[in-house]
Motif scaffolding. Structure first.
Motif, PDB file in Angstrom:
ATOM      1  N   TYR A 118       0.838  -1.200   0.000  1.00 29.15           N
ATOM      2  CA  TYR A 118       0.000   0.000   0.000  1.00 29.15           C
ATOM      3  C   TYR A 118       0.873   1.251   0.000  1.00 29.15           C
ATOM      4  N   ALA A 119       1.968   1.220   0.745  1.00 31.19           N
ATOM      5  CA  ALA A 119       2.883   2.357   0.762  1.00 31.19           C
ATOM      6  C   ALA A 119       3.409   2.640  -0.636  1.00 31.19           C
ATOM      7  N   GLN A 120       3.803   1.585  -1.339  1.00 36.04           N
ATOM      8  CA  GLN A 120       4.316   1.767  -2.695  1.00 36.04           C
ATOM      9  C   GLN A 120       3.241   2.328  -3.614  1.00 36.04           C
ATOM     10  N   HIS A 121       2.007   1.857  -3.457  1.00 37.01           N
ATOM     11  CA  HIS A 121       0.900   2.371  -4.275  1.00 37.01           C
ATOM     12  C   HIS A 121       0.713   3.866  -4.059  1.00 37.01           C
ATOM     13  N   LEU A 122       0.717   4.299  -2.806  1.00 41.92           N
ATOM     14  CA  LEU A 122       0.507   5.721  -2.519  1.00 41.92           C
ATOM     15  C   LEU A 122       1.644   6.556  -3.093  1.00 41.92           C
ATOM     16  N   GLU A 123       2.852   6.092  -2.955  1.00 46.83           N
ATOM     17  CA  GLU A 123       4.011   6.848  -3.451  1.00 46.83           C
ATOM     18  C   GLU A 123       3.983   7.024  -4.962  1.00 46.83           C
ATOM     19  N   THR A 124       3.510   6.022  -5.678  1.00 43.33           N
ATOM     20  CA  THR A 124       3.550   6.071  -7.137  1.00 43.33           C
ATOM     21  C   THR A 124       2.275   6.622  -7.758  1.00 43.33           C
ATOM     22  N   THR A 125       1.267   6.905  -6.939  1.00 45.95           N
ATOM     23  CA  THR A 125      -0.031   7.325  -7.467  1.00 45.95           C
ATOM     24  C   THR A 125      -0.316   8.810  -7.272  1.00 45.95           C
ATOM     25  N   HIS A 126       0.195   9.407  -6.176  1.00 44.81           N
ATOM     26  CA  HIS A 126      -0.223  10.758  -5.810  1.00 44.81           C
ATOM     27  C   HIS A 126       0.936  11.743  -5.875  1.00 44.81           C
ATOM     28  N   GLU A 127       0.755  12.777  -6.698  1.00 43.69           N
ATOM     29  CA  GLU A 127       1.796  13.774  -6.910  1.00 43.69           C
ATOM     30  C   GLU A 127       2.177  14.497  -5.622  1.00 43.69           C
ATOM     31  N   PHE A 128       1.212  14.707  -4.735  1.00 42.47           N
ATOM     32  CA  PHE A 128       1.511  15.486  -3.531  1.00 42.47           C
ATOM     33  C   PHE A 128       2.444  14.753  -2.568  1.00 42.47           C
ATOM     34  N   MET A 129       2.710  13.474  -2.823  1.00 39.63           N
ATOM     35  CA  MET A 129       3.668  12.769  -1.966  1.00 39.63           C
ATOM     36  C   MET A 129       5.047  13.427  -2.016  1.00 39.63           C
ATOM     37  N   ARG A 130       5.348  14.130  -3.082  1.00 38.67           N
ATOM     38  CA  ARG A 130       6.659  14.802  -3.181  1.00 38.67           C
ATOM     39  C   ARG A 130       6.746  16.021  -2.278  1.00 38.67           C
ATOM     40  N   TRP A 131       5.621  16.458  -1.706  1.00 39.51           N
ATOM     41  CA  TRP A 131       5.650  17.596  -0.788  1.00 39.51           C
ATOM     42  C   TRP A 131       6.319  17.235   0.533  1.00 39.51           C
ATOM     43  N   PHE A 132       6.347  15.966   0.858  1.00 38.21           N
ATOM     44  CA  PHE A 132       6.898  15.548   2.145  1.00 38.21           C
ATOM     45  C   PHE A 132       8.430  15.500   2.072  1.00 38.21           C
ATOM     46  N   GLU A 133       9.058  16.124   3.041  1.00 36.16           N
ATOM     47  CA  GLU A 133      10.520  16.102   3.098  1.00 36.16           C
ATOM     48  C   GLU A 133      11.049  14.758   3.590  1.00 36.16           C
ATOM     49  N   GLY A 134      10.220  13.999   4.235  1.00 33.57           N
ATOM     50  CA  GLY A 134      10.594  12.672   4.711  1.00 33.57           C
ATOM     51  C   GLY A 134       9.396  12.015   5.352  1.00 33.57           C
ATOM     52  N   GLY A 135       9.552  10.761   5.715  1.00 33.83           N
ATOM     53  CA  GLY A 135       8.442  10.065   6.345  1.00 33.83           C
ATOM     54  C   GLY A 135       8.839   8.688   6.810  1.00 33.83           C
ATOM     55  N   VAL A 136       7.968   8.095   7.612  1.00 32.12           N
ATOM     56  CA  VAL A 136       8.185   6.748   8.127  1.00 32.12           C
ATOM     57  C   VAL A 136       6.937   5.921   7.845  1.00 32.12           C
ATOM     58  N   PHE A 137       7.129   4.856   7.074  1.00 30.81           N
ATOM     59  CA  PHE A 137       6.101   3.834   6.906  1.00 30.81           C
ATOM     60  C   PHE A 137       6.444   2.678   7.842  1.00 30.81           C
ATOM     61  N   SER A 138       5.466   2.228   8.596  1.00 29.02           N
ATOM     62  CA  SER A 138       5.708   1.175   9.595  1.00 29.02           C
ATOM     63  C   SER A 138       6.348  -0.066   8.996  1.00 29.02           C
ATOM     64  N   SER A 139       5.890  -0.472   7.817  1.00 22.03           N
ATOM     65  CA  SER A 139       6.373  -1.717   7.223  1.00 22.03           C
ATOM     66  C   SER A 139       7.845  -1.653   6.846  1.00 22.03           C
ATOM     67  N   ARG A 140       8.376  -0.452   6.696  1.00 20.62           N
ATOM     68  CA  ARG A 140       9.777  -0.308   6.281  1.00 20.62           C
ATOM     69  C   ARG A 140      10.736  -0.219   7.470  1.00 20.62           C
ATOM     70  N   VAL A 141      10.196  -0.062   8.659  1.00 21.73           N
ATOM     71  CA  VAL A 141      11.051  -0.009   9.852  1.00 21.73           C
ATOM     72  C   VAL A 141      10.690  -1.116  10.848  1.00 21.73           C
ATOM     73  N   GLN A 142       9.679  -1.932  10.505  1.00 19.49           N
ATOM     74  CA  GLN A 142       9.215  -3.038  11.356  1.00 19.49           C
ATOM     75  C   GLN A 142       8.805  -2.561  12.750  1.00 19.49           C
ATOM     76  N   LEU A 143       8.214  -1.364  12.780  1.00 17.01           N
ATOM     77  CA  LEU A 143       7.678  -0.779  14.009  1.00 17.01           C
ATOM     78  C   LEU A 143       6.301  -0.221  13.697  1.00 17.01           C
ATOM     79  N   VAL A 144       5.428  -0.171  14.699  1.00 19.42           N
ATOM     80  CA  VAL A 144       4.090   0.370  14.472  1.00 19.42           C
ATOM     81  C   VAL A 144       3.716   1.339  15.588  1.00 19.42           C
ATOM     82  N   LYS A 145       2.882   2.313  15.242  1.00 15.62           N
ATOM     83  CA  LYS A 145       2.259   3.161  16.260  1.00 15.62           C
ATOM     84  C   LYS A 145       1.236   2.323  17.020  1.00 15.62           C
ATOM     85  N   PRO A 146       1.057   2.545  18.298  1.00 15.16           N
ATOM     86  CA  PRO A 146       1.610   3.624  19.133  1.00 15.16           C
ATOM     87  C   PRO A 146       2.884   3.267  19.891  1.00 15.16           C
ATOM     88  N   GLU A 147       3.670   2.316  19.410  1.00 13.21           N
ATOM     89  CA  GLU A 147       4.907   1.964  20.085  1.00 13.21           C
ATOM     90  C   GLU A 147       5.858   3.167  20.137  1.00 13.21           C
TER      91      GLU A 147
END
Length: 204
Positions: A118-147
């Motif tokens: 789903y993360a990959q889908h959002l990144e490749t589908t929506h132009e406004f994703m480039r507005w973010f200077e950085g971010g954390v997707f849980s699946s890429r760090v093997q951690l989840v909120k609210p940890e």
């Protein structure tokens, strides 16, 4: 200000009661049945779904687990899993709000519990994703909120102190966790409510 957005339920629409009733009408015989279906399927985003968010199981394994646990036919389970990224449609008032913040000189980041496909889908589908200077997707760090660990990882990646980060999330436990770690936080109930909150803080 460094403004950190959750995705599902904040930037992207998240209405499982609506789409599950639409996609699995034979399981949705009334409001109570739909509510039970959503609860059983997603387990409050714990259990199997949390492992998917954490990047520890793939889509095929997740479908098998949910089908076994719930008794829902495997093709029906797969239909929901496959449909989710397309149900995550942008909340246009929130997108406009992000654009205003960006134009006002604020830095935008994201912190989202989001399975890898789903993360990959959002990144490749929506132009406004480039507005973010950085971010954390849980699946890429093997951690989840609210940890707490995922918030610590976000602080490290964003290069800002916790009190310099304003977090916007629709899940109260995530907001509580952020505040406990020294972040500023807004509990998102609607784009209009968030806009009013940010305006009161002098950010708009």
């Amino acid at each position: 200000m460094n403004v950190v957005f959750d995705f599902g339920g904040v930037v992207f629409r998240w209405q499982p009661h609506e789409f599950m009733a639409r996609l699995l009408p034979h399981h949705a015989t009334g409001e109570a049945a739909v509510a039970a279906l959503v609860t059983e399927f997603f387990q409050g985003y714990s259990g199997d779904w949390a492992e998917f968010d954490r990047g520890m199981v793939d889509e095929a394994r997740l479908a098998q687990r949910i089908a076994w646990r719930t008794g829902i036919a495997l093709p029906d389970v797969q239909k929901i899993i496959d449909a989710v990224p397309f149900e995550l449609q942008p909340v246009e008032p929130m997108v406009r709000l992000m654009e205003r913040l960006r134009e006002g000189g604020h830095r935008l980041f994201f912190l989202s519990n989001m399975p890898a496909p789903y993360a990959q889908h959002l990144e490749t589908t929506h132009e406004f994703m480039r507005w973010f200077e950085g971010g954390v997707f849980s699946s890429r760090v093997q951690l989840v909120k609210p940890e707490p660990a995922i918030f610590h990882e976000a602080v490290r990646r964003f290069g800002a102190a916790p009190n310099e980060l304003l977090f916007i999330d629709d899940f109260a436990l995530n907001v509580k966790a952020a505040r406990a770690l020294g972040w500023q936080a807004v509990h998102c109930l609607s784009a209009q409510q968030v806009e009013a909150d940010l305006a009161a803080r002098g950010l708009l």
